[in-house]
Design a protein around this motif. Structure first.
Motif, PDB file in Angstrom:
ATOM      1  N   ALA A   1      -3.497   4.864   4.460  1.00 28.05           N
ATOM      2  CA  ALA A   1      -3.022   3.766   3.610  1.00 28.05           C
ATOM      3  C   ALA A   1      -3.906   3.710   2.374  1.00 28.05           C
ATOM      4  O   ALA A   1      -5.128   3.578   2.478  1.00 28.05           O
ATOM      5  N   LEU A   2      -3.280   3.817   1.192  1.00 26.38           N
ATOM      6  CA  LEU A   2      -3.992   3.842  -0.076  1.00 26.38           C
ATOM      7  C   LEU A   2      -3.604   2.653  -0.942  1.00 26.38           C
ATOM      8  O   LEU A   2      -2.477   2.142  -0.838  1.00 26.38           O
ATOM      9  N   PRO A   3      -4.491   2.206  -1.825  1.00 23.33           N
ATOM     10  CA  PRO A   3      -4.110   1.163  -2.774  1.00 23.33           C
ATOM     11  C   PRO A   3      -2.911   1.619  -3.612  1.00 23.33           C
ATOM     12  O   PRO A   3      -2.805   2.791  -3.975  1.00 23.33           O
ATOM     13  N   GLU A   4      -2.043   0.689  -3.896  1.00 24.36           N
ATOM     14  CA  GLU A   4      -0.836   0.996  -4.661  1.00 24.36           C
ATOM     15  C   GLU A   4      -1.141   0.980  -6.155  1.00 24.36           C
ATOM     16  O   GLU A   4      -1.512  -0.055  -6.704  1.00 24.36           O
ATOM     17  N   GLY A   5      -1.000   2.141  -6.796  1.00 24.29           N
ATOM     18  CA  GLY A   5      -1.192   2.219  -8.233  1.00 24.29           C
ATOM     19  C   GLY A   5      -2.634   2.201  -8.693  1.00 24.29           C
ATOM     20  O   GLY A   5      -2.905   2.084  -9.893  1.00 24.29           O
ATOM     21  N   ARG A   6      -3.591   2.323  -7.768  1.00 26.43           N
ATOM     22  CA  ARG A   6      -5.005   2.304  -8.128  1.00 26.43           C
ATOM     23  C   ARG A   6      -5.747   3.347  -7.300  1.00 26.43           C
ATOM     24  O   ARG A   6      -5.319   3.714  -6.214  1.00 26.43           O
ATOM     25  N   THR A   7      -6.871   3.764  -7.814  1.00 18.46           N
ATOM     26  CA  THR A   7      -7.717   4.714  -7.102  1.00 18.46           C
ATOM     27  C   THR A   7      -8.621   3.956  -6.139  1.00 18.46           C
ATOM     28  O   THR A   7      -9.254   2.971  -6.534  1.00 18.46           O
TER      29      THR A   7
ATOM     30  N   ARG B   1      -4.312  -4.910   5.055  1.00 22.08           N
ATOM     31  CA  ARG B   1      -4.872  -5.796   4.030  1.00 22.08           C
ATOM     32  C   ARG B   1      -5.784  -5.115   3.012  1.00 22.08           C
ATOM     33  O   ARG B   1      -5.738  -5.436   1.825  1.00 22.08           O
ATOM     34  N   LEU B   2      -6.651  -4.222   3.468  1.00 21.73           N
ATOM     35  CA  LEU B   2      -7.742  -3.780   2.597  1.00 21.73           C
ATOM     36  C   LEU B   2      -7.320  -2.902   1.424  1.00 21.73           C
ATOM     37  O   LEU B   2      -7.966  -2.962   0.367  1.00 21.73           O
ATOM     38  N   PRO B   3      -6.261  -2.088   1.532  1.00 25.92           N
ATOM     39  CA  PRO B   3      -5.853  -1.366   0.320  1.00 25.92           C
ATOM     40  C   PRO B   3      -5.473  -2.313  -0.825  1.00 25.92           C
ATOM     41  O   PRO B   3      -5.848  -2.077  -1.982  1.00 25.92           O
ATOM     42  N   ALA B   4      -4.778  -3.403  -0.498  1.00 23.82           N
ATOM     43  CA  ALA B   4      -4.334  -4.343  -1.531  1.00 23.82           C
ATOM     44  C   ALA B   4      -5.435  -5.299  -1.963  1.00 23.82           C
ATOM     45  O   ALA B   4      -5.562  -5.611  -3.149  1.00 23.82           O
ATOM     46  N   LEU B   5      -6.238  -5.761  -1.025  1.00 24.48           N
ATOM     47  CA  LEU B   5      -7.221  -6.804  -1.327  1.00 24.48           C
ATOM     48  C   LEU B   5      -8.546  -6.254  -1.833  1.00 24.48           C
ATOM     49  O   LEU B   5      -9.279  -6.972  -2.527  1.00 24.48           O
ATOM     50  N   ALA B   6      -8.868  -5.004  -1.484  1.00 28.65           N
ATOM     51  CA  ALA B   6     -10.214  -4.499  -1.790  1.00 28.65           C
ATOM     52  C   ALA B   6     -10.240  -3.074  -2.326  1.00 28.65           C
ATOM     53  O   ALA B   6     -11.311  -2.498  -2.470  1.00 28.65           O
ATOM     54  N   ASP B   7      -9.071  -2.504  -2.635  1.00 26.75           N
ATOM     55  CA  ASP B   7      -9.002  -1.127  -3.146  1.00 26.75           C
ATOM     56  C   ASP B   7      -9.690  -0.137  -2.210  1.00 26.75           C
ATOM     57  O   ASP B   7     -10.366   0.806  -2.643  1.00 26.75           O
ATOM     58  N   VAL B   8      -9.505  -0.343  -0.916  1.00 25.92           N
ATOM     59  CA  VAL B   8     -10.110   0.521   0.092  1.00 25.92           C
ATOM     60  C   VAL B   8      -9.011   1.331   0.782  1.00 25.92           C
ATOM     61  O   VAL B   8      -8.007   0.772   1.218  1.00 25.92           O
ATOM     62  N   ALA B   9      -9.210   2.641   0.871  1.00 26.14           N
ATOM     63  CA  ALA B   9      -8.311   3.496   1.642  1.00 26.14           C
ATOM     64  C   ALA B   9      -8.650   3.374   3.124  1.00 26.14           C
ATOM     65  O   ALA B   9      -9.832   3.292   3.493  1.00 26.14           O
TER      66      ALA B   9
ATOM     67  N   ARG C   1      -5.549  -2.110  12.707  1.00 21.82           N
ATOM     68  CA  ARG C   1      -4.219  -2.280  12.124  1.00 21.82           C
ATOM     69  C   ARG C   1      -4.254  -3.268  10.964  1.00 21.82           C
ATOM     70  O   ARG C   1      -3.694  -3.019   9.888  1.00 21.82           O
ATOM     71  N   LYS C   2      -4.958  -4.375  11.156  1.00 19.60           N
ATOM     72  CA  LYS C   2      -5.033  -5.388  10.099  1.00 19.60           C
ATOM     73  C   LYS C   2      -5.862  -4.907   8.916  1.00 19.60           C
ATOM     74  O   LYS C   2      -5.582  -5.285   7.778  1.00 19.60           O
ATOM     75  N   ALA C   3      -6.851  -4.079   9.174  1.00 24.81           N
ATOM     76  CA  ALA C   3      -7.590  -3.470   8.058  1.00 24.81           C
ATOM     77  C   ALA C   3      -6.644  -2.655   7.191  1.00 24.81           C
ATOM     78  O   ALA C   3      -6.681  -2.724   5.955  1.00 24.81           O
ATOM     79  N   SER C   4      -5.763  -1.893   7.824  1.00 24.46           N
ATOM     80  CA  SER C   4      -4.823  -1.071   7.057  1.00 24.46           C
ATOM     81  C   SER C   4      -3.774  -1.931   6.367  1.00 24.46           C
ATOM     82  O   SER C   4      -3.258  -1.560   5.305  1.00 24.46           O
TER      83      SER C   4
ATOM     84  N   ALA D   1       0.863  -1.180   0.000  1.00 28.40           N
ATOM     85  CA  ALA D   1       0.000   0.000   0.000  1.00 28.40           C
ATOM     86  C   ALA D   1       0.894   1.223   0.000  1.00 28.40           C
ATOM     87  O   ALA D   1       2.087   1.133   0.308  1.00 28.40           O
ATOM     88  N   VAL D   2       0.318   2.346  -0.342  1.00 28.58           N
ATOM     89  CA  VAL D   2       1.013   3.619  -0.189  1.00 28.58           C
ATOM     90  C   VAL D   2       0.619   4.166   1.177  1.00 28.58           C
ATOM     91  O   VAL D   2      -0.531   4.585   1.384  1.00 28.58           O
ATOM     92  N   ARG D   3       1.561   4.155   2.107  1.00 35.11           N
ATOM     93  CA  ARG D   3       1.272   4.558   3.480  1.00 35.11           C
ATOM     94  C   ARG D   3       2.037   5.831   3.812  1.00 35.11           C
ATOM     95  O   ARG D   3       3.221   5.951   3.519  1.00 35.11           O
ATOM     96  N   ARG D   4       1.331   6.771   4.443  1.00 37.84           N
ATOM     97  CA  ARG D   4       2.027   7.992   4.851  1.00 37.84           C
ATOM     98  C   ARG D   4       1.437   8.517   6.149  1.00 37.84           C
ATOM     99  O   ARG D   4       0.230   8.408   6.398  1.00 37.84           O
ATOM    100  N   PRO D   5       2.290   9.093   6.990  1.00 41.28           N
ATOM    101  CA  PRO D   5       1.777   9.720   8.210  1.00 41.28           C
ATOM    102  C   PRO D   5       0.996  10.974   7.879  1.00 41.28           C
ATOM    103  O   PRO D   5       1.311  11.682   6.907  1.00 41.28           O
ATOM    104  N   ILE D   6      -0.016  11.243   8.652  1.00 40.82           N
ATOM    105  CA  ILE D   6      -0.815  12.451   8.462  1.00 40.82           C
ATOM    106  C   ILE D   6      -1.023  13.136   9.807  1.00 40.82           C
ATOM    107  O   ILE D   6      -0.834  12.533  10.873  1.00 40.82           O
ATOM    108  N   THR D   7      -1.401  14.387   9.755  1.00 36.38           N
ATOM    109  CA  THR D   7      -1.768  15.146  10.949  1.00 36.38           C
ATOM    110  C   THR D   7      -3.151  15.731  10.728  1.00 36.38           C
ATOM    111  O   THR D   7      -3.390  16.414   9.727  1.00 36.38           O
ATOM    112  N   LEU D   8      -4.058  15.432  11.635  1.00 33.88           N
ATOM    113  CA  LEU D   8      -5.392  16.018  11.598  1.00 33.88           C
ATOM    114  C   LEU D   8      -5.411  17.252  12.498  1.00 33.88           C
ATOM    115  O   LEU D   8      -4.846  17.235  13.595  1.00 33.88           O
ATOM    116  N   HIS D   9      -6.087  18.291  12.042  1.00 36.55           N
ATOM    117  CA  HIS D   9      -6.173  19.546  12.800  1.00 36.55           C
ATOM    118  C   HIS D   9      -7.617  19.746  13.242  1.00 36.55           C
ATOM    119  O   HIS D   9      -8.524  19.833  12.407  1.00 36.55           O
TER     120      HIS D   9
END
Length: 246
Positions: free
Chosen positions: A31-37, A66-74, A61-64, A11-19
């Protein structure tokens, strides 16, 4: 290769800060799908921080993992105010589910700012209270509730969700410590469209790979039905999570 508790799929994973509107910075990860929307987005609301709940609680944690790769879910996870995990500590102090309304709204606003599609709230235990009390937002597609205790959320919160007409699915463990399936069906009646699903053999913490798979399958069945059921095998690259938590 069988997907296990420590398997981290690409997955494409990056830290974020919410304000938040009251001036706090919250630690998170996207965590985003790699190479897909992504076709949908999960906004994860974790269990009670005073009982060690955090963004790294195992189902989220396990959702993050698995799901970007297996289900195209952010998958958007974050620590509510005053909460610490391996990703760091969010500013502020625990607000008993009240001041956390700012945290929930900051996460929802983040999905809008980032253009993340079809945001669903995924609450677990205390996180279900936050979803029910503060999450009936026009941006939100629906809510997925794991082990809802219905301690803080009351009938007026359920009625407010009912008025939206948006789907709400509650997964209730057979052996839950706080609210079990038969009582849950009664308590959720004010939320007329709620689907309450009792999960045989499960407990509040969803410990055990069979229960994690059941939860993730039920999530995907709602947010991206085309990816249901999730595979249990993976033939591509992966990593192993070496910082396992409960």
């Amino acid at each position: 290769m069988e997907i296990r508790a420590t398997t981290v799929l690409p997955a494409v994973r990056r830290p974020i800060t919410l304000h938040t509107a009251d001036g706090l910075e919250l630690v998170g990860e996207l965590a985003l799908p790699e190479g897909r929307t992504p076709v949908a987005t999960l906004v994860c609301l974790h269990p009670l921080p005073t009982a060690e709940g955090m963004m790294d609680s195992h189902v989220l944690r396990k959702a993050s993992f698995r799901l970007p790769a297996l289900a195209d879910v952010a998958v958007l996870r974050f620590n509510t105010r005053g909460t610490t995990s391996r990703h760091g500590t969010s500013q502020g102090v625990f607000g008993e589910g009240e001041t956390e309304r700012h945290d929930v709204l900051a996460a929802i606003e983040f999905t809008e700012f980032e253009g993340l599609p079809e945001p669903w709230l995924l609450g677990w235990s205390f996180g279900t209270e936050l979803a029910l009390k503060w999450g009936a937002d026009p941006q939100v597609r629906g809510a997925l509730l794991l082990s809802p205790p219905l301690h803080r959320a009351d009938e007026s919160d359920l009625a407010a969700w009912a008025e939206t007409g948006k789907p709400v699915v509650a997964l209730v463990p057979e052996h839950d410590d706080y609210l079990r399936p038969d009582e849950a069906k009664e308590r959720f009646k004010p939320l007329t469209q709620a689907e309450v699903i009792g999960v045989e053999g499960a407990k509040h913490l969803w410990v055990g790979e069979p229960y994690v798979r059941r939860v993730l399958d039920e999530i995907v069945r709602r947010v991206n039905p085309e990816a249901y059921p999730l595979p249990t095998e993976w033939d591509g690259p992966y990593e192993k999570d070496v910082q396992t938590l409960a």
